[in-house]
Design a protein around this motif. Structure first.
Motif, short mmCIF file in Angstrom:
data_model
loop_
_atom_site.label_atom_id
_atom_site.label_comp_id
_atom_site.label_asym_id
_atom_site.label_seq_id
_atom_site.Cartn_x
_atom_site.Cartn_y
_atom_site.Cartn_z
N ALA A 23 0.82 -1.22 0.00
CA ALA A 23 0.00 0.00 0.00
C ALA A 23 0.85 1.26 0.00
CB ALA A 23 -0.94 0.00 1.20
N LEU A 27 -1.99 4.25 -3.19
CA LEU A 27 -3.25 3.58 -2.88
C LEU A 27 -4.04 3.17 -4.12
CD1 LEU A 27 -4.51 5.60 0.22
CD2 LEU A 27 -3.58 3.28 0.17
N LYS A 28 -4.07 4.04 -5.13
CA LYS A 28 -4.84 3.70 -6.33
C LYS A 28 -4.28 2.44 -6.98
CE LYS A 28 -6.62 5.56 -10.68
NZ LYS A 28 -6.37 4.31 -11.41
N TYR A 30 -2.52 0.18 -5.50
CA TYR A 30 -2.75 -0.93 -4.57
C TYR A 30 -4.15 -1.50 -4.72
CZ TYR A 30 -3.19 -3.47 -0.15
OH TYR A 30 -3.42 -4.45 0.79
N PHE A 31 -5.15 -0.62 -4.75
CA PHE A 31 -6.54 -1.08 -4.87
C PHE A 31 -6.77 -1.79 -6.20
CE2 PHE A 31 -7.70 2.57 -1.86
CZ PHE A 31 -7.63 1.75 -0.76
N ASP A 32 -6.15 -1.27 -7.26
CA ASP A 32 -6.28 -1.93 -8.56
C ASP A 32 -5.69 -3.34 -8.51
OD1 ASP A 32 -7.49 0.26 -9.68
OD2 ASP A 32 -5.65 1.08 -10.54
N ARG A 35 -7.80 -6.03 -6.33
CA ARG A 35 -9.06 -6.46 -6.96
C ARG A 35 -8.84 -7.64 -7.91
NH1 ARG A 35 -9.80 -0.73 -7.84
NH2 ARG A 35 -11.14 0.16 -6.23
N ARG A 70 -8.72 -7.42 0.26
CA ARG A 70 -9.85 -6.49 0.13
C ARG A 70 -10.60 -6.35 1.46
NH1 ARG A 70 -12.32 -8.97 -5.36
NH2 ARG A 70 -11.03 -10.70 -4.62
N ALA A 73 -8.65 -3.82 3.49
CA ALA A 73 -8.88 -2.46 3.02
C ALA A 73 -10.23 -1.94 3.49
CB ALA A 73 -8.78 -2.41 1.50
N LYS A 74 -11.24 -2.81 3.47
CA LYS A 74 -12.58 -2.41 3.90
C LYS A 74 -12.60 -2.07 5.38
CE LYS A 74 -17.40 -3.99 4.05
NZ LYS A 74 -18.34 -5.08 3.73
N ILE A 90 -3.80 0.23 6.41
CA ILE A 90 -3.87 -1.01 5.62
C ILE A 90 -2.70 -1.92 5.97
CG2 ILE A 90 -3.67 -1.94 3.29
CD1 ILE A 90 -5.28 0.46 2.31
#
Length: 310
Positions: A23, A27-28, A30-32, A35, A70, A73-74, A90
């Motif tokens: 992370a 972050l962008k 990481y989130f990509d 998923r 995920r 992250a949530k 995270i």
């Protein structure tokens, strides 16, 4: 049952030995990345967990961890309001996830997500409590519970005022097993309101504005000199106390506690070539050593002053 405050446990599963996103790299991105990891069905999860538990298969552990990033992250998103970097939240949650995978027993019939949720929350909460200055009073399990539940309970009681009613205070104190004074104090510390104009009237129909009642609270010359002297003494005590630390401890304290833009645990771990958990342990130990040294120096200074006056 997961303890309210975790001890700095080591786990055989290390983040830097796994092929999982970081992370701290953005972050962008990481989130990509997270998923892309598929969710596991119950049978596949069970078999992977057995392979880790019985054979320490790191590939199995890596797949279990990556499929639950995920979830971390949530959970971490729920703690954004405490003013700490999302990447650090995270990263802490991922440490909790790794501990959960290490300790997970698939034969008990639960899904990993159910078990991991407790570890993820516990590690993130522990990080918040140790990092956020507002919560230094959270020294007991009940006070920590109050800190993390006060906003929710105010919402449930539909008490939106800055100052809680006596009935609301009593209900919260009873439910969370804390004193009414602790509820009042915590609520004061956590209040946050919008800015108001100094030109707004004191109340409806009033010609007086708030700025008319402002008092010049700047110190007089004597107070300024006294304050400056105290500041110099405190700086001297801190400087001397820092000399009690070894170079690595001093570096971690400097970058984590004394800079306006402190470094993250991950950055220091990479710089020092040790684990994040080890950086955290050293920081905690060094800060305690620093506090003892400052207190000792202050006592010696006071004794010296009293001796001089005698």
């Amino acid at each position: 049952m997961i303890p309210a405050e975790l001890e700095p446990l080591e786990t055989p599963i290390k983040a830097n030995s796994l092929s999982i996103p970081n992370a701290q790299e953005g972050l962008k991105h990481y989130f990509d990345q997270i998923r892309k990891f598929p969710m596991l069905d119950a049978e596949e999860e069970f078999m992977l967990a057995k392979r880790w538990k019985e054979h320490q298969d790191r590939k199995a552990a890596e797949k279990l961890i990556s499929s639950h990033l995920r979830l971390v992250a949530k959970v971490a998103a729920g703690y954004k309001g405490y003013g700490l970097p999302m990447a650090d939240l995270i990263a802490e949650g991922n440490v909790g996830l790794m501990r959960a995978v290490d300790k997970f027993d698939p034969d008990k019939g639960f899904r990993l997500s159910t078990y991991a949720m407790w570890w993820i929350r516990a590690t993130i909460q522990d990080y918040v409590l140790h990092s956020w200055s507002l919560v230094k009073i959270g020294t007991t399990a009940a006070q920590k519970k109050l800190f993390f539940n006060l906003r929710r309970m105010k919402g449930e009681l539909e008490d939106k005022s800055d100052f809680l009613s006596a009935d609301s205070i009593a209900l919260i104190a009873e439910d969370l097993n804390v004193s009414t004074n602790e509820v009042i104090e915590m609520n004061k510390r956590m209040q946050s309101g919008g800015d108001s104009s100094l030109n707004s009237p004191l109340n409806a129909g009033s010609l007086d504005e708030w700025q008319d009642w402002l008092v010049d609270e700047s110190p007089n010359q004597e107070d300024f000199v006294i304050s400056k002297g105290e500041s110099q003494v405190k700086n001297a005590l801190l400087h001397k106390a820092l000399q009690s630390l070894d170079p690595r401890e001093a570096k971690i304290i400097h970058h984590r506690r004394l800079l306006e833009d402190p470094k993250s645990l991950e950055e220091l771990a990479q710089d020092l070539k040790i684990s994040r958990e080890r950086v955290r342990q050293i920081e905690t130990r060094a800060f305690e050593k620093l506090q003892r040294a400052v207190k000792s120096g202050a006592i010696q200074l006071r004794i010296g002053g009293e001796t001089g006056r005698g």
